[in-house]
Design a protein around this motif. Structure first.
Motif, PDB file in Angstrom:
ATOM      1  N   ASP A 159     -24.041 -13.689   9.130  1.00  0.00           N
ATOM      2  CA  ASP A 159     -25.100 -13.180   8.252  1.00  0.00           C
ATOM      3  C   ASP A 159     -26.421 -13.855   8.599  1.00  0.00           C
ATOM      4  O   ASP A 159     -26.422 -15.297   8.998  1.00  0.00           O
ATOM      5  CB  ASP A 159     -24.992 -13.042   6.964  1.00  0.00           C
ATOM      6  CG  ASP A 159     -23.841 -11.715   6.612  1.00  0.00           C
ATOM      7  OD1 ASP A 159     -23.572 -11.184   7.487  1.00  0.00           O
ATOM      8  OD2 ASP A 159     -23.600 -11.852   5.462  1.00  0.00           O
ATOM      9  N   LEU A 160     -27.781 -13.563   8.675  1.00  0.00           N
ATOM     10  CA  LEU A 160     -28.621 -14.252   8.666  1.00  0.00           C
ATOM     11  C   LEU A 160     -28.894 -15.070   7.379  1.00  0.00           C
ATOM     12  O   LEU A 160     -28.492 -14.448   6.461  1.00  0.00           O
ATOM     13  CB  LEU A 160     -30.005 -13.116   8.823  1.00  0.00           C
ATOM     14  CG  LEU A 160     -30.352 -12.664  10.268  1.00  0.00           C
ATOM     15  CD1 LEU A 160     -31.189 -11.430  10.342  1.00  0.00           C
ATOM     16  CD2 LEU A 160     -30.718 -13.849  11.210  1.00  0.00           C
ATOM     17  N   PRO A 161     -29.548 -16.207   7.413  1.00  0.00           N
ATOM     18  CA  PRO A 161     -29.643 -16.878   6.147  1.00  0.00           C
ATOM     19  C   PRO A 161     -30.749 -16.058   5.397  1.00  0.00           C
ATOM     20  O   PRO A 161     -31.517 -15.152   5.665  1.00  0.00           O
ATOM     21  CB  PRO A 161     -30.499 -18.185   6.692  1.00  0.00           C
ATOM     22  CG  PRO A 161     -30.164 -18.224   8.160  1.00  0.00           C
ATOM     23  CD  PRO A 161     -30.065 -16.708   8.581  1.00  0.00           C
ATOM     24  N   ARG A 162     -30.373 -16.362   3.838  1.00  0.00           N
ATOM     25  CA  ARG A 162     -31.190 -15.603   3.003  1.00  0.00           C
ATOM     26  C   ARG A 162     -31.446 -16.545   1.731  1.00  0.00           C
ATOM     27  O   ARG A 162     -30.769 -17.478   1.424  1.00  0.00           O
ATOM     28  CB  ARG A 162     -30.255 -14.475   2.293  1.00  0.00           C
ATOM     29  CG  ARG A 162     -29.000 -14.660   1.714  1.00  0.00           C
ATOM     30  CD  ARG A 162     -28.386 -13.564   1.174  1.00  0.00           C
ATOM     31  NE  ARG A 162     -27.056 -13.555   0.512  1.00  0.00           N
ATOM     32  CZ  ARG A 162     -26.613 -13.931  -0.782  1.00  0.00           C
ATOM     33  NH1 ARG A 162     -27.726 -14.406  -1.543  1.00  0.00           N
ATOM     34  NH2 ARG A 162     -25.507 -14.443  -1.289  1.00  0.00           N
ATOM     35  N   PRO A 163     -32.762 -16.277   1.152  1.00  0.00           N
ATOM     36  CA  PRO A 163     -32.996 -16.992  -0.010  1.00  0.00           C
ATOM     37  C   PRO A 163     -32.004 -16.997  -0.986  1.00  0.00           C
ATOM     38  O   PRO A 163     -31.769 -15.723  -1.488  1.00  0.00           O
ATOM     39  CB  PRO A 163     -34.585 -16.930  -0.260  1.00  0.00           C
ATOM     40  CG  PRO A 163     -34.604 -15.451   0.211  1.00  0.00           C
ATOM     41  CD  PRO A 163     -33.722 -15.290   1.368  1.00  0.00           C
ATOM     42  N   LEU A 164     -31.643 -17.781  -2.045  1.00  0.00           N
ATOM     43  CA  LEU A 164     -30.836 -17.954  -3.000  1.00  0.00           C
ATOM     44  C   LEU A 164     -31.296 -17.099  -4.135  1.00  0.00           C
ATOM     45  O   LEU A 164     -30.678 -16.700  -5.019  1.00  0.00           O
ATOM     46  CB  LEU A 164     -30.048 -19.253  -3.323  1.00  0.00           C
ATOM     47  CG  LEU A 164     -29.040 -19.491  -2.292  1.00  0.00           C
ATOM     48  CD1 LEU A 164     -28.663 -21.107  -2.363  1.00  0.00           C
ATOM     49  CD2 LEU A 164     -27.622 -18.764  -2.745  1.00  0.00           C
ATOM     50  N   LEU A 165     -32.724 -17.522  -4.534  1.00  0.00           N
ATOM     51  CA  LEU A 165     -33.323 -17.162  -5.612  1.00  0.00           C
ATOM     52  C   LEU A 165     -34.754 -16.592  -5.283  1.00  0.00           C
ATOM     53  O   LEU A 165     -35.341 -16.854  -4.284  1.00  0.00           O
ATOM     54  CB  LEU A 165     -33.566 -18.565  -6.777  1.00  0.00           C
ATOM     55  CG  LEU A 165     -32.380 -19.393  -6.993  1.00  0.00           C
ATOM     56  CD1 LEU A 165     -32.935 -20.570  -7.850  1.00  0.00           C
ATOM     57  CD2 LEU A 165     -31.544 -18.466  -7.925  1.00  0.00           C
ATOM     58  N   ARG A 166     -35.122 -15.809  -6.236  1.00  0.00           N
ATOM     59  CA  ARG A 166     -36.356 -15.172  -6.134  1.00  0.00           C
ATOM     60  C   ARG A 166     -37.485 -16.118  -6.406  1.00  0.00           C
ATOM     61  O   ARG A 166     -37.614 -16.171  -7.894  1.00  0.00           O
ATOM     62  CB  ARG A 166     -36.501 -13.858  -6.721  1.00  0.00           C
ATOM     63  CG  ARG A 166     -35.697 -12.789  -6.308  1.00  0.00           C
ATOM     64  CD  ARG A 166     -35.792 -11.458  -7.118  1.00  0.00           C
ATOM     65  NE  ARG A 166     -34.930 -10.417  -6.475  1.00  0.00           N
ATOM     66  CZ  ARG A 166     -35.082  -9.733  -5.382  1.00  0.00           C
ATOM     67  NH1 ARG A 166     -36.339  -9.688  -4.740  1.00  0.00           N
ATOM     68  NH2 ARG A 166     -34.284  -8.903  -4.961  1.00  0.00           N
ATOM     69  N   THR A 167     -38.115 -16.952  -5.693  1.00  0.00           N
ATOM     70  CA  THR A 167     -39.141 -17.917  -6.220  1.00  0.00           C
ATOM     71  C   THR A 167     -40.379 -17.638  -5.591  1.00  0.00           C
ATOM     72  O   THR A 167     -40.425 -16.986  -4.502  1.00  0.00           O
ATOM     73  CB  THR A 167     -38.522 -19.286  -5.978  1.00  0.00           C
ATOM     74  OG1 THR A 167     -38.479 -19.449  -4.345  1.00  0.00           O
ATOM     75  CG2 THR A 167     -37.201 -19.693  -6.457  1.00  0.00           C
TER      76      THR A 167
END
Length: 217
Positions: free
Chosen positions: A183-191
């Motif tokens: 998968d493409l990297p994704r941010p873990l949190l909505r910051t």
């Protein structure tokens, strides 16, 4: 602080929450003595050490064997081990001071399914049927990547936590393995801004094709 962080992650029970709070106390105490982490504030410690791993728990199986490479100060492995108590964990770490912390944390928290391996991942004998491999902020050479791929069972996953640029660079290497879905990297949190969040790249090994009935004839 831990309770607030869990508001952004899958819910855990009261027993797990108590264990996470105890772990936070251990991290804070050992950090002063051994320099386990480089967090600059309590908020950053809670977010990076606890909230980010727990935000990735939906990618973690309920049962099976997990290898955590370069366990360091214990994240993501320890928060995930608390959230998924039926998993068997092997925490791989070469630094003596960090091994002492990891062993003390495992003992104090009563994590009977977690063991600590002192040494480098490249040198250890890796199980041939690993369900999950995790690592955080670790640069993995091609030899280590090959070892991870070969050790994963079909359907097993590799969770790589790190900076977006490093993960994008590593992705180009992992996509060369035909048996992997990367998968493409994704941010873990909505910051806000997004740079405050760590990133996760999920790689899954495709199951082996079923053998036809006449494959041995």
């Amino acid at each position: 602080q831990i309770t607030e962080a869990l508001g952004r992650a899958p819910s855990v029970g009261a027993e797990a929450l108590s264990c996470l709070e105890l772990l936070d106390g251990l991290v804070t105490t050992f950090d002063r003595a051994a320099g386990l982490t480089s967090f600059r504030s309590d908020e950053e410690r809670i977010r990076r050490y606890f909230a980010e791993p727990l935000a990735a728990v939906d990618c973690v199986p309920e049962r099976g064997l997990v290898i955590d490479i370069g366990s360091g100060g214990g994240s993501p492995a320890l928060p995930m081990a608390i959230a998924r108590p039926r998993l068997e964990w092997v925490l791989v770490e070469a630094n003596a001071k960090k091994v002492i912390f990891l062993e003390e944390a495992v003992r104090t928290l009563g994590l009977e399914r977690v063991r600590v391996h002192r040494g480098r991942y490249e040198a250890m004998e890796s199980p041939k049927s690993t369900d999950l491999v995790t690592c955080r902020a670790v640069k993995l050479e091609s030899k280590s990547q090959r070892k991870i791929v070969s050790s994963l069972r079909g359907g097993g996953r590799f969770l790589w936590f790190g900076a977006e640029k490093r993960l994008l660079s590593a992705r180009s290497d992992l996509t060369l393995y035909e048996e992997l879905n990367v998968d493409l990297p994704r941010p873990l949190l909505r910051t806000n801004p997004i740079q405050l969040s760590g990133w996760l790249m999920v790689t899954e090994k495709r199951p082996s094709p079923a053998c036809p009935f006449n494959c041995f004839t």
